[in-house]
Motif scaffolding. Structure first.
Motif, PDB file in Angstrom:
ATOM      1  N   LEU A  74       2.785 -49.022  -1.070  1.00  8.35           N
ATOM      2  CA  LEU A  74       2.999 -47.608  -0.803  1.00  8.35           C
ATOM      3  C   LEU A  74       2.769 -46.827  -2.090  1.00  8.35           C
ATOM      4  CD1 LEU A  74       4.030 -45.504   1.286  1.00  8.35           C
ATOM      5  CD2 LEU A  74       6.328 -45.926   0.381  1.00  8.35           C
ATOM      6  N   PHE A  75       1.942 -45.777  -2.004  1.00 10.55           N
ATOM      7  CA  PHE A  75       1.617 -44.949  -3.161  1.00 10.55           C
ATOM      8  C   PHE A  75       1.908 -43.488  -2.847  1.00 10.55           C
ATOM      9  CE2 PHE A  75      -1.221 -48.591  -3.566  1.00 10.55           C
ATOM     10  CZ  PHE A  75      -1.026 -48.960  -4.885  1.00 10.55           C
ATOM     11  N   GLY A  76       2.333 -42.742  -3.842  1.00 10.69           N
ATOM     12  CA  GLY A  76       2.563 -41.313  -3.698  1.00 10.69           C
ATOM     13  C   GLY A  76       1.868 -40.555  -4.813  1.00 10.69           C
ATOM     14  N   ASP A  77       1.939 -39.239  -4.747  1.00 11.41           N
ATOM     15  CA  ASP A  77       1.308 -38.366  -5.747  1.00 11.41           C
ATOM     16  C   ASP A  77      -0.199 -38.538  -5.807  1.00 11.41           C
ATOM     17  OD1 ASP A  77       3.829 -37.377  -6.477  1.00 11.41           O
ATOM     18  OD2 ASP A  77       4.108 -38.970  -7.954  1.00 11.41           O
ATOM     19  N   ILE A  78      -0.812 -38.789  -4.676  1.00 10.98           N
ATOM     20  CA  ILE A  78      -2.261 -38.970  -4.615  1.00 10.98           C
ATOM     21  C   ILE A  78      -2.923 -37.598  -4.543  1.00 10.98           C
ATOM     22  CG2 ILE A  78      -4.171 -39.981  -3.315  1.00 10.98           C
ATOM     23  CD1 ILE A  78      -2.216 -42.045  -4.517  1.00 10.98           C
ATOM     24  N   GLU A  79      -3.891 -37.396  -5.397  1.00  3.73           N
ATOM     25  CA  GLU A  79      -4.646 -36.141  -5.400  1.00  3.73           C
ATOM     26  C   GLU A  79      -6.039 -36.421  -4.855  1.00  3.73           C
ATOM     27  OE1 GLU A  79      -4.463 -34.148  -9.185  1.00  3.73           O
ATOM     28  OE2 GLU A  79      -2.460 -34.976  -9.540  1.00  3.73           O
ATOM     29  N   ASP A  80      -6.354 -35.792  -3.726  1.00  7.28           N
ATOM     30  CA  ASP A  80      -7.624 -36.119  -3.062  1.00  7.28           C
ATOM     31  C   ASP A  80      -8.845 -35.747  -3.880  1.00  7.28           C
ATOM     32  OD1 ASP A  80      -7.464 -33.390  -2.679  1.00  7.28           O
ATOM     33  OD2 ASP A  80      -7.762 -33.458  -0.524  1.00  7.28           O
ATOM     34  N   ASP A  81      -8.725 -34.804  -4.777  1.00  6.46           N
ATOM     35  CA  ASP A  81      -9.890 -34.420  -5.576  1.00  6.46           C
ATOM     36  C   ASP A  81     -10.140 -35.337  -6.765  1.00  6.46           C
ATOM     37  OD1 ASP A  81     -10.508 -32.254  -3.952  1.00  6.46           O
ATOM     38  OD2 ASP A  81      -9.178 -30.922  -5.066  1.00  6.46           O
ATOM     39  N   THR A  82      -9.119 -36.044  -7.232  1.00  8.52           N
ATOM     40  CA  THR A  82      -9.288 -36.841  -8.452  1.00  8.52           C
ATOM     41  C   THR A  82      -9.050 -38.339  -8.280  1.00  8.52           C
ATOM     42  OG1 THR A  82      -6.991 -36.424  -9.101  1.00  8.52           O
ATOM     43  CG2 THR A  82      -8.663 -34.896  -9.941  1.00  8.52           C
ATOM     44  N   ASP A  83      -8.411 -38.763  -7.194  1.00  9.89           N
ATOM     45  CA  ASP A  83      -8.015 -40.170  -7.071  1.00  9.89           C
ATOM     46  C   ASP A  83      -8.843 -40.992  -6.087  1.00  9.89           C
ATOM     47  OD1 ASP A  83      -5.994 -39.806  -8.938  1.00  9.89           O
ATOM     48  OD2 ASP A  83      -4.513 -39.265  -7.421  1.00  9.89           O
ATOM     49  N   ILE A  84      -9.827 -40.396  -5.460  1.00  8.25           N
ATOM     50  CA  ILE A  84     -10.611 -41.110  -4.440  1.00  8.25           C
ATOM     51  C   ILE A  84     -11.272 -42.365  -5.010  1.00  8.25           C
ATOM     52  CG2 ILE A  84     -12.640 -40.974  -2.927  1.00  8.25           C
ATOM     53  CD1 ILE A  84     -10.193 -39.571  -1.780  1.00  8.25           C
ATOM     54  N   ASP A  85     -11.922 -42.266  -6.155  1.00  8.24           N
ATOM     55  CA  ASP A  85     -12.594 -43.441  -6.729  1.00  8.24           C
ATOM     56  C   ASP A  85     -11.602 -44.558  -7.024  1.00  8.24           C
ATOM     57  OD1 ASP A  85     -15.045 -42.188  -6.548  1.00  8.24           O
ATOM     58  OD2 ASP A  85     -15.075 -41.559  -8.647  1.00  8.24           O
ATOM     59  N   ASP A  86     -10.415 -44.196  -7.539  1.00  2.00           N
ATOM     60  CA  ASP A  86      -9.386 -45.204  -7.803  1.00  2.00           C
ATOM     61  C   ASP A  86      -8.922 -45.868  -6.505  1.00  2.00           C
ATOM     62  OD1 ASP A  86      -9.348 -44.869 -10.552  1.00  2.00           O
ATOM     63  OD2 ASP A  86      -7.754 -43.371 -10.483  1.00  2.00           O
ATOM     64  N   LEU A  87      -8.807 -45.091  -5.431  1.00  2.00           N
ATOM     65  CA  LEU A  87      -8.370 -45.650  -4.153  1.00  2.00           C
ATOM     66  C   LEU A  87      -9.414 -46.597  -3.574  1.00  2.00           C
ATOM     67  CD1 LEU A  87      -6.739 -42.492  -2.565  1.00  2.00           C
ATOM     68  CD2 LEU A  87      -5.558 -44.527  -3.433  1.00  2.00           C
TER      69      LEU A  87
END
Length: 134
Positions: A74-87
């Motif tokens: 479970l992960f929180g504080d995900i920012e769709d503009d900056t974290d997509i590549d990490d995900l």
């Protein structure tokens, strides 16, 4: 290991106010697009969907990685503009690890600080014949 698809659940409804989480829906769209571009490396092995109430309203966006016989993250504080590549990178690593367990900060990369928890894979053994289910 199971042939069932890996799953990513993104919180899309807030339990506290019953309203739609628009950032969650935005994250689903961007993540689906990024995963599709990652095919054949990782994209077609994941189902991405919304779910109600992950009870992490203080840490939006919240998502979980889940697969049969694997730990759930479970992960929180995900920012769709900056974290997509990490995900997408994490999805690839999660897919490759047989039990889904990662124990080092290096294995999570940037997402380690956003990790809210890990649930071990559930294992149920039938007393009758010793068959294991998860």
């Amino acid at each position: 290991m199971s042939n069932d698809p890996h799953k990513i659940f993104v919180c899309t409804t807030c339990r506290h106010n019953g309203q739609t989480c628009h950032p969650g829906y935005g994250l689903i769209c961007k993540l689906k697009s990024a995963m599709a571009q990652a095919v054949p490396v990782v994209g077609d092995e994941f189902e991405i969907s919304g779910t109600a109430d992950m009870e992490s309203c203080s840490r939006p966006c919240t998502l979980a990685f889940k697969a049969t016989d694997k730990a759930i993250y479970l992960f929180g504080d995900i920012e769709d503009d900056t974290d997509i590549d990490d995900l997408v990178d994490y999805a690839n690593r999660y897919r490759q690890i047989e039990n889904g367990c990662e124990v080092t900060e290096e294995s999570h990369g940037k997402r380690w600080s956003a990790s809210q928890g890990r649930l071990p894979a559930a294992m149920i053994v039938s007393e009758a014949d010793g068959t294991a289910f998860s």
